[in-house]
Write a protein that holds these residues in place. Structure first.
Motif, PDB file in Angstrom:
ATOM      1  N   LEU A  44      -4.980   2.092   2.297  1.00 11.86           N
ATOM      2  CA  LEU A  44      -5.090   1.094   1.221  1.00 11.86           C
ATOM      3  C   LEU A  44      -5.474   1.771  -0.096  1.00 11.86           C
ATOM      4  O   LEU A  44      -6.462   1.421  -0.739  1.00 11.86           O
ATOM      5  N   PHE A  45      -4.679   2.739  -0.482  1.00 10.68           N
ATOM      6  CA  PHE A  45      -5.013   3.570  -1.643  1.00 10.68           C
ATOM      7  C   PHE A  45      -4.914   2.808  -2.961  1.00 10.68           C
ATOM      8  O   PHE A  45      -5.651   3.089  -3.895  1.00 10.68           O
ATOM      9  N   ARG A  46      -4.013   1.841  -3.026  1.00  5.06           N
ATOM     10  CA  ARG A  46      -3.892   1.039  -4.251  1.00  5.06           C
ATOM     11  C   ARG A  46      -5.173   0.236  -4.471  1.00  5.06           C
ATOM     12  O   ARG A  46      -5.700   0.177  -5.592  1.00  5.06           O
ATOM     13  N   LEU A  47      -5.705  -0.355  -3.406  1.00  7.73           N
ATOM     14  CA  LEU A  47      -6.961  -1.110  -3.519  1.00  7.73           C
ATOM     15  C   LEU A  47      -8.111  -0.180  -3.898  1.00  7.73           C
ATOM     16  O   LEU A  47      -8.947  -0.515  -4.737  1.00  7.73           O
ATOM     17  N   GLN A  48      -8.142   0.988  -3.274  1.00 10.08           N
ATOM     18  CA  GLN A  48      -9.198   1.962  -3.586  1.00 10.08           C
ATOM     19  C   GLN A  48      -9.107   2.386  -5.055  1.00 10.08           C
ATOM     20  O   GLN A  48     -10.128   2.457  -5.747  1.00 10.08           O
TER      21      GLN A  48
END
Length: 132
Positions: free
Chosen positions: A31-35
């Protein structure tokens, strides 16, 4: 197993007290976009330092999402400033150039006219690549 999106939401609401857990759940579940969005919003130098460590195997994924999504969506000058400072502190000149190009050259928002960011882009490019 808990729902990673639900865990992310709970950790985000804790705003700072669960940063390590938030980073862990977003890394483990891609979930890199959220991070990236959280990092930009949170503006924590310590959290940026943790995520941008050279031994973080997910660092490139996070940087890509910061550059492609989180910062282009951003309209807060303080968030942009904190992100730029984090990239400088982590000694990531090429990634900083990539980030600055995205917000100064390709973004239609207020930052494309920001002389300080334009100058920083030029200076960083000169320092990073002497042949330019």
């Amino acid at each position: 197993d808990r729902d990673p999106h639900l865990a992310y939401t709970a950790y985000k609401r804790a705003w700072g007290s669960c940063d390590a857990a938030l980073v862990d759940v977003t890394n483990r579940n891609g979930l890199f976009r959220l991070q990236a969005r959280y990092l930009v919003e949170r503006q924590s130098p310590e959290l940026w330092e943790l995520v941008l460590q050279s031994d973080n195997k997910h660092r490139r994924n996070v940087i890509d999402q910061v550059v492609s999504t989180a910062l282009p969506e951003c309209s807060n000058a303080d968030e942009v400033s904190a992100t730029v400072k984090a990239f400088i502190s982590a000694d990531l000149p090429n990634e900083l150039i990539e980030l600055l190009e995205k917000i100064v050259l390709h973004k239609s928002a207020d930052f494309s006219k920001n002389k300080n960011l334009q100058n920083l882009l030029i200076l960083t490019a000169i320092k990073a690549d002497k042949s330019r």
